[in-house]
Scaffold this active site. Structure first.
Site, mmCIF file in Angstrom:
data_model
loop_
_atom_site.group_PDB
_atom_site.id
_atom_site.type_symbol
_atom_site.label_atom_id
_atom_site.label_comp_id
_atom_site.label_asym_id
_atom_site.label_seq_id
_atom_site.Cartn_x
_atom_site.Cartn_y
_atom_site.Cartn_z
ATOM 1 N N SER A 208 0.836 -1.203 0.000
ATOM 2 C CA SER A 208 0.000 0.000 0.000
ATOM 3 C C SER A 208 0.872 1.254 0.000
ATOM 4 C CB SER A 208 -0.943 -0.016 1.202
ATOM 5 O OG SER A 208 -1.910 1.004 1.083
ATOM 6 N N ASN A 209 0.304 2.394 0.382
ATOM 7 C CA ASN A 209 1.069 3.646 0.469
ATOM 8 C C ASN A 209 0.542 4.479 1.624
ATOM 9 O OD1 ASN A 209 -1.183 5.321 -0.575
ATOM 10 N ND2 ASN A 209 -0.866 4.044 -2.373
ATOM 11 N N TYR A 210 1.106 5.668 1.815
ATOM 12 C CA TYR A 210 0.784 6.483 2.994
ATOM 13 C C TYR A 210 -0.466 7.352 2.839
ATOM 14 C CZ TYR A 210 5.413 5.292 4.786
ATOM 15 O OH TYR A 210 6.498 4.640 5.269
ATOM 16 N N ALA A 276 -4.845 7.311 -4.199
ATOM 17 C CA ALA A 276 -3.475 6.896 -4.496
ATOM 18 C C ALA A 276 -3.532 5.393 -4.778
ATOM 19 C CB ALA A 276 -2.574 7.193 -3.310
#
Ligand code: C5P
Length: 402
Positions: A208-210, A276
């Site tokens: 995943s991402n932030y 995102a």
């Protein structure tokens, strides 16, 4: 702006309650229909007869009419109103609203309210400054209620400070500005994607991402408060939606987000793709937790995810618009412009990771908006809520959305 608007006016037990009579008159003069709901303490300060004479409607105060037992429906009032106004709002009523203490008709109506709520506090300066009042007001704001801040001036206690209820004429102006702004987006359907996606590796791990989802959620609230019907497709985030005109669709992976977006898009006027989305996902999700093998490397094979923005950009009809986001680390304008063209977007909102205060997680953002006609517009660092307003204003001014 107020002609034909149905307003529930909640009045509570403050000395400023007499000003509610002036407010009533001003609203009616502007063409609004006003239904007063008053607390028992409110009736000690202003009589229901004055208010019913001004509004030409019986004032609602109790759950039942004592002589015939007829029920006053707070649910019906919640559905009837275009707006609820609580003027003056005491510390006690604000506390009850913040905590759901529905022991009178006014707070019960508030809890059933489908329309936007405006609150004009009126109290002594120390009561207003008390952390309890301030925390309760913050809570109301987090519910999406609008606070019409009290002013600084002489108070009924003979003290001077912040706590003086805003003047009726000014409150009318606030409501007019609200309905004017809301009128701009009437009857548009807007799709928004927000947050990160999770791409499963095995039953307990993912890529995943932030992304926090804050920008997309701020946009959803902004669009809904301007009158749009919002369909918010959200990846896994720790955020809540408050506006009743936001329909939230929760997804986890890019594939799920893609399917939901394609499904909803044909009925939309505008799509704002704020999510995102993970660009790649593992070829396989392991059925069982992958075990550590001592001394051995682990290789994950990744395949590209579908590009939602490009799919919508390529499928849009003449009446539809698609707005994308770009988070870049270098050569920002060139990369964002390239994405705008490649994905056939109408607008792209660029935020650079090099700008302090912009991008993931935080409550602020600094953006540049680029459109397909070559417009490049820079904005200063602002709260994500204010950035959302700038994006929607720019769409309107450029003649794209409305
Ligand atoms: O990842 P990229 O920088 O290309 O993202 C730019 C825009 O495309 C963003 O609006 C993002 O939400 C969207 N996007 C998407 N689907 C993807 C990747 C990106 O909708 N798979």
């Amino acid at each position: 702006m107020l002609t034909g608007k149905k307003i529930v006016l909640g009045i509570t037990g403050s000395i400023a309650a007499y000003k509610a009579a002036y407010l009533c008159r001003a609203l009616i003069k502007k063409g609004a229909e006003v239904q007063v709901v008053i607390t028992p303490a409110g009736k000690e300060f202003i009589t229901p007869v004055t208010l019913s004479a001004l509004t030409q409607k019986p004032v609602v105060s109790e759950f039942f009419t004592a002589n015939d037992g007829s029920w006053h429906s707070h649910v019906d009032l919640g559905l009837w109103a275009d707006l609820m106004l609580i003027v003056p709002a005491t510390a006690s009523t604000i506390g009850k609203m913040a905590n759901g203490i529905a022991d009178n008709m006014l707070v019960t109506t508030y809890l059933s309210m489908k329309a936007p709520v405006f609150v004009a506090p009126a109290m002594d300066l120390d009561m207003y400054a008390h952390p309890s009042t301030q925390q309760n007001l913050e809570k109301l704001k987090s519910f999406g209620n609008q606070i019409i801040e009290p002013t600084v001036g002489p108070l009924a206690s003979n003290l001077e400070g912040k706590g003086r209820m805003e003047e009726p004429d000014r409150i009318v102006e606030v409501l007019e500005a609200f309905f004017e702004k809301k009128g701009e987006l009437i009857s548009k359907k807007i799709l928004i994607t927000a947050g990160p996606t999770y791409e499963k590796i095995d039953p307990v791990r993912y890529i995943s991402n932030y992304s926090s989802g804050k920008m997309g959620f701020a946009l959803a609230e902004e669009c809904a408060s301007r009158g749009a019907d919002v369909f918010l497709i959200s990846g896994p985030v720790q955020l809540q939606t408050v506006h009743p005109h936001i329909q939230r669709i929760n997804v986890e992976s890019a594939e799920e987000m893609y399917r939901a977006a394609l499904d909803y898009f044909p009925k939309m006027d505008l799509a704002i793709l704020c999510a995102a989305v993970a660009d790649y996902k593992p070829v396989h999700c392991a059925e069982r937790k992958i075990k550590r093998e001592a001394g051995e490397n682990l290789t994950l094979e990744l395949v590209p995810n579908p590009d939602i923005a490009a799919a919508l950009g390529n499928n849009k009809t003449d009446r539809q618009r698609v707005v994308g986001f770009a988070l870049e680390t270098d050569d920002e304008i060139a990369h964002a412009s390239e994405k705008l063209q490649k994905k056939k977007l109408d607008f792209i909102v660029l935020n650079s990771l090099r700008e302090p205060g912009a991008g993931f997680q935080g409550d602020t953002n600094k953006i540049t908006i680029i459109n397909s006609k070559g417009m490049i517009k820079n904005f200063p660092l602002k709260s994500k809520k204010a950035v959302a307003a700038d994006i929607m204003d720019t769409l309107r001014n450029e003649g794209y959305a409305y």
